[in-house]
Enzyme design. Structure first.
Site, mmCIF file in Angstrom:
data_model
loop_
_atom_site.group_PDB
_atom_site.id
_atom_site.type_symbol
_atom_site.label_atom_id
_atom_site.label_comp_id
_atom_site.label_asym_id
_atom_site.label_seq_id
_atom_site.Cartn_x
_atom_site.Cartn_y
_atom_site.Cartn_z
ATOM 1 N N THR A 35 0.922 -1.344 0.060
ATOM 2 C CA THR A 35 -0.076 -0.003 0.091
ATOM 3 C C THR A 35 0.764 1.378 -0.073
ATOM 4 O O THR A 35 0.095 2.421 -0.035
ATOM 5 C CB THR A 35 -0.934 0.051 1.083
ATOM 6 O OG1 THR A 35 -0.074 -0.069 2.568
ATOM 7 C CG2 THR A 35 -1.801 -1.095 1.317
ATOM 8 N N ASN A 84 -3.636 -12.487 0.453
ATOM 9 C CA ASN A 84 -3.119 -12.921 1.889
ATOM 10 C C ASN A 84 -3.300 -11.372 2.637
ATOM 11 O O ASN A 84 -3.495 -11.397 3.711
ATOM 12 C CB ASN A 84 -1.541 -12.956 1.743
ATOM 13 C CG ASN A 84 -0.890 -12.566 2.978
ATOM 14 O OD1 ASN A 84 -0.786 -13.260 3.998
ATOM 15 N ND2 ASN A 84 -0.128 -11.541 3.160
ATOM 16 N N SER A 136 -8.597 -17.232 8.426
ATOM 17 C CA SER A 136 -8.036 -17.447 9.747
ATOM 18 C C SER A 136 -8.996 -18.351 10.856
ATOM 19 O O SER A 136 -10.070 -18.632 10.586
ATOM 20 C CB SER A 136 -8.378 -16.113 10.385
ATOM 21 O OG SER A 136 -8.142 -15.787 11.568
ATOM 22 N N TYR A 149 -13.911 -8.876 11.418
ATOM 23 C CA TYR A 149 -13.008 -9.788 11.054
ATOM 24 C C TYR A 149 -13.281 -11.097 10.816
ATOM 25 O O TYR A 149 -13.315 -11.882 9.883
ATOM 26 C CB TYR A 149 -11.693 -9.537 12.102
ATOM 27 C CG TYR A 149 -10.445 -10.488 11.579
ATOM 28 C CD1 TYR A 149 -9.559 -9.946 10.786
ATOM 29 C CD2 TYR A 149 -10.167 -11.511 12.296
ATOM 30 C CE1 TYR A 149 -8.445 -10.392 10.259
ATOM 31 C CE2 TYR A 149 -8.987 -12.366 11.867
ATOM 32 C CZ TYR A 149 -8.325 -11.781 10.917
ATOM 33 O OH TYR A 149 -7.012 -12.592 10.366
ATOM 34 N N ALA A 151 -16.331 -12.068 10.035
ATOM 35 C CA ALA A 151 -17.241 -12.320 9.219
ATOM 36 C C ALA A 151 -16.419 -12.061 7.786
ATOM 37 O O ALA A 151 -16.784 -13.093 7.036
ATOM 38 C CB ALA A 151 -18.281 -11.088 9.067
ATOM 39 N N SER A 152 -15.512 -11.324 7.734
ATOM 40 C CA SER A 152 -14.762 -11.446 6.571
ATOM 41 C C SER A 152 -14.179 -12.669 6.358
ATOM 42 O O SER A 152 -13.856 -13.223 4.927
ATOM 43 C CB SER A 152 -13.678 -9.998 6.410
ATOM 44 O OG SER A 152 -12.640 -10.343 7.348
ATOM 45 N N LYS A 153 -13.687 -13.187 7.423
ATOM 46 C CA LYS A 153 -12.672 -14.670 7.198
ATOM 47 C C LYS A 153 -13.419 -15.703 6.611
ATOM 48 O O LYS A 153 -13.306 -16.376 6.038
ATOM 49 C CB LYS A 153 -11.714 -14.731 8.110
ATOM 50 C CG LYS A 153 -10.570 -13.706 8.345
ATOM 51 C CD LYS A 153 -9.875 -13.759 7.325
ATOM 52 C CE LYS A 153 -8.484 -12.725 7.472
ATOM 53 N NZ LYS A 153 -7.454 -12.692 6.196
ATOM 54 N N ILE A 182 0.112 -16.423 14.530
ATOM 55 C CA ILE A 182 1.418 -16.393 13.883
ATOM 56 C C ILE A 182 2.053 -15.163 14.119
ATOM 57 O O ILE A 182 1.309 -13.724 14.319
ATOM 58 C CB ILE A 182 1.160 -16.277 12.258
ATOM 59 C CG1 ILE A 182 0.204 -17.507 11.818
ATOM 60 C CG2 ILE A 182 2.347 -16.396 11.615
ATOM 61 C CD1 ILE A 182 0.716 -18.971 12.047
ATOM 62 N N GLN A 231 -10.759 -26.778 -0.096
ATOM 63 C CA GLN A 231 -10.256 -27.228 1.153
ATOM 64 C C GLN A 231 -9.823 -26.114 2.084
ATOM 65 O O GLN A 231 -9.298 -25.230 1.400
ATOM 66 C CB GLN A 231 -9.244 -28.227 1.141
ATOM 67 C CG GLN A 231 -9.799 -29.560 0.528
ATOM 68 C CD GLN A 231 -10.967 -30.148 0.911
ATOM 69 O OE1 GLN A 231 -11.050 -30.561 2.092
ATOM 70 N NE2 GLN A 231 -11.962 -30.226 -0.091
HETATM 71 N N1 LIG Z 1 -0.607 -13.168 12.466
HETATM 72 C C1 LIG Z 1 -1.656 -14.222 12.382
HETATM 73 O O1 LIG Z 1 -1.628 -14.369 13.677
HETATM 74 C C2 LIG Z 1 -2.992 -14.373 11.549
HETATM 75 C C3 LIG Z 1 -3.640 -15.381 11.966
HETATM 76 C C4 LIG Z 1 -4.538 -15.642 11.048
HETATM 77 C C5 LIG Z 1 -4.843 -15.144 9.883
HETATM 78 N N2 LIG Z 1 -3.847 -13.963 9.423
HETATM 79 C C6 LIG Z 1 -3.976 -13.572 8.052
HETATM 80 O O2 LIG Z 1 -3.031 -13.435 7.544
HETATM 81 C C7 LIG Z 1 -2.834 -12.505 6.562
HETATM 82 C C8 LIG Z 1 -1.391 -11.834 6.854
HETATM 83 O O3 LIG Z 1 -1.188 -11.180 8.033
HETATM 84 P P1 LIG Z 1 0.062 -10.865 8.645
HETATM 85 O O4 LIG Z 1 -0.097 -11.347 10.033
HETATM 86 O O5 LIG Z 1 1.067 -11.074 7.890
HETATM 87 O O6 LIG Z 1 -0.526 -9.262 8.925
HETATM 88 P P2 LIG Z 1 0.438 -7.990 8.596
HETATM 89 O O7 LIG Z 1 2.027 -8.215 8.958
HETATM 90 O O8 LIG Z 1 -0.094 -6.993 9.349
HETATM 91 O O9 LIG Z 1 0.465 -7.691 7.168
HETATM 92 C C9 LIG Z 1 -0.761 -7.404 6.593
HETATM 93 C C10 LIG Z 1 -0.603 -7.220 4.869
HETATM 94 O O10 LIG Z 1 -1.902 -6.619 4.556
HETATM 95 C C11 LIG Z 1 -1.667 -5.474 3.500
HETATM 96 N N3 LIG Z 1 -2.752 -4.478 3.643
HETATM 97 C C12 LIG Z 1 -3.055 -4.174 4.858
HETATM 98 N N4 LIG Z 1 -4.192 -3.040 4.529
HETATM 99 C C13 LIG Z 1 -4.249 -2.987 2.954
HETATM 100 C C14 LIG Z 1 -5.212 -2.571 2.254
HETATM 101 N N5 LIG Z 1 -5.870 -1.486 2.701
HETATM 102 N N6 LIG Z 1 -5.033 -2.729 0.909
HETATM 103 C C15 LIG Z 1 -4.226 -3.670 0.640
HETATM 104 N N7 LIG Z 1 -3.349 -4.532 1.090
HETATM 105 C C16 LIG Z 1 -3.296 -3.977 2.425
HETATM 106 C C17 LIG Z 1 -0.442 -4.873 4.421
HETATM 107 O O11 LIG Z 1 0.370 -4.163 3.340
HETATM 108 P P3 LIG Z 1 1.318 -2.838 3.731
HETATM 109 O O12 LIG Z 1 2.604 -3.687 4.050
HETATM 110 O O13 LIG Z 1 1.256 -2.004 2.525
HETATM 111 O O14 LIG Z 1 0.692 -2.213 4.877
HETATM 112 C C18 LIG Z 1 0.627 -6.131 4.640
HETATM 113 O O15 LIG Z 1 1.443 -6.619 3.596
HETATM 114 C C19 LIG Z 1 -4.067 -11.550 6.813
HETATM 115 O O16 LIG Z 1 -4.840 -11.785 6.029
HETATM 116 C C20 LIG Z 1 -4.426 -11.931 8.166
HETATM 117 O O17 LIG Z 1 -5.963 -11.679 8.453
HETATM 118 C C21 LIG Z 1 -2.795 -13.675 10.305
#
Ligand SMILES: NC(=O)c1ccc[n+]([C@@H]2O[C@H](COP(=O)([O-])OP(=O)(O)OC[C@H]3O[C@@H](n4cnc5c(N)ncnc54)[C@H](OP(=O)(O)O)[C@@H]3O)[C@@H](O)[C@H]2O)c1
Length: 245
Positions: A35, A84, A136, A149, A151-153, A182, A231
């Site tokens: 972004t 992602n 998630s 969150y 609802a989106s997931k 994570i 899956q």
């Molecule tokens: N960490 C966990 O425990 C966990 C658990 C379950 C699911 N997840 C899912 O895994 C995925 C990655 O999460 P993460 O933990 O790696 O989080 P993160 O480090 O906060 O990374 C989030 C990513 O999403 C991008 N993003 C945020 N707002 C955006 C927008 N408005 N438009 C486009 N891109 C956007 C960010 O881009 P910028 O770098 O430009 O900000 C960043 O690269 C997410 O979908 C999260 O819900 C994470």
């Protein structure tokens, strides 16, 4: 043979960054989204000449659509799409402002609709595609303060399973990976303030790493996973064990 091309959203940090590196190491040309200008430069540096980056913010639907259309015009096809990017914006439902609901739904869920609609015709034409969606654990167990969150997931699960059925006969697989806790920027604060409490819920007694998730995404991106579709693979150290995912 032509290199496969992957589009990875949110590739600048956390899970998306590891996924991009893992795919690059498998010989795939990676296009990562960020972004910010800083983010797109970081991705370019990491991927060197094995990929590139594009600036996209899913809050702006019309620019998102234009950018993805340009991408398809340039590369003709995306072989692997990893959705992602995601955000949290927590609030108890009773006081949640509309903007927090809309923001999370737009970034996490609606974006996949707009992007997939543009990239799927070329996948159908070439009779090959891999779509991997990061959901998630919260989509299955819920969490106080995260109605938006969750609802989106959960929406991503319904979307992906339905799409998997629509394109299964075209050589395209659609699967989800649902991480537990994570260690990334998204969770750093909660994982340090509630470390013991959360670890007690994880049978493997450790938080996951972005690499744990990237390994599964890499497999689902490969030819080896060609008979798996619709899956939802949980990556959570045993925190949630379900009979019907
Ligand atoms: N960490 C966990 O425990 C966990 C658990 C379950 C699911 N997840 C899912 O895994 C995925 C990655 O999460 P993460 O933990 O790696 O989080 P993160 O480090 O906060 O990374 C989030 C990513 O999403 C991008 N993003 C945020 N707002 C955006 C927008 N408005 N438009 C486009 N891109 C956007 C960010 O881009 P910028 O770098 O430009 O900000 C960043 O690269 C997410 O979908 C999260 O819900 C994470």
């Amino acid at each position: 043979m032509k290199k496969k091309i992957a589009l990875v959203t949110g590739a600048n940090k956390g899970i998306g960054k590891k996924i991009s590196i893992e795919l690059m190491n498998s010989g795939i040309y990676v296009i990562g989204t960020a972004t910010t200008e800083v983010g797109i430069n970081n991705i370019k540096k990491k991927l060197k000449n094995q990929g590139t980056s594009i600036l996209i913010n899913f809050i702006d639907i019309s620019i998102t659509k234009k950018t993805i259309k340009k991408l398809i015009n340039k590369y003709k096809t995306i072989d692997i799409f990893v959705h992602n990017a995601g955000i949290i914006n927590d609030n108890l439902l009773i006081t949640m402002p509309d903007i927090k609901w809309n923001h999370v739904i737009d970034v996490n869920l609606s974006s996949i609709f707009y992007i997939t609609k543009i990239i799927i015709p070329a996948m159908i034409k070439q009779k090959y595609g891999r779509i991997i969606v990061i959901s998630s654990i919260i989509s299955c167990i819920g969490q106080k303060g995260q109605t938006n969150y969750a609802a989106s997931k959960s929406g991503l699960i319904g979307f992906s399973k339905s799409l998997a059925l629509e394109v299964a006969s075209r050589g395209i697989t659609v699967n989800l990976v649902s991480p537990g806790y994570i260690l990334t920027d998204m969770t750093r604060k909660i994982l340090s303030s509630k470390k013991k409490e959360i670890l007690n819920k994880i049978p493997m007694e450790r938080f996951g790493t972005p690499q744990d998730v990237a390994n599964v995404v890499s497999f689902l991106s490969s030819k080896q996973s060609s008979y798996i579709t619709g899956q939802n693979i949980h990556v959570n150290g045993g925190m949630y064990v379900d009979l019907a995912t």
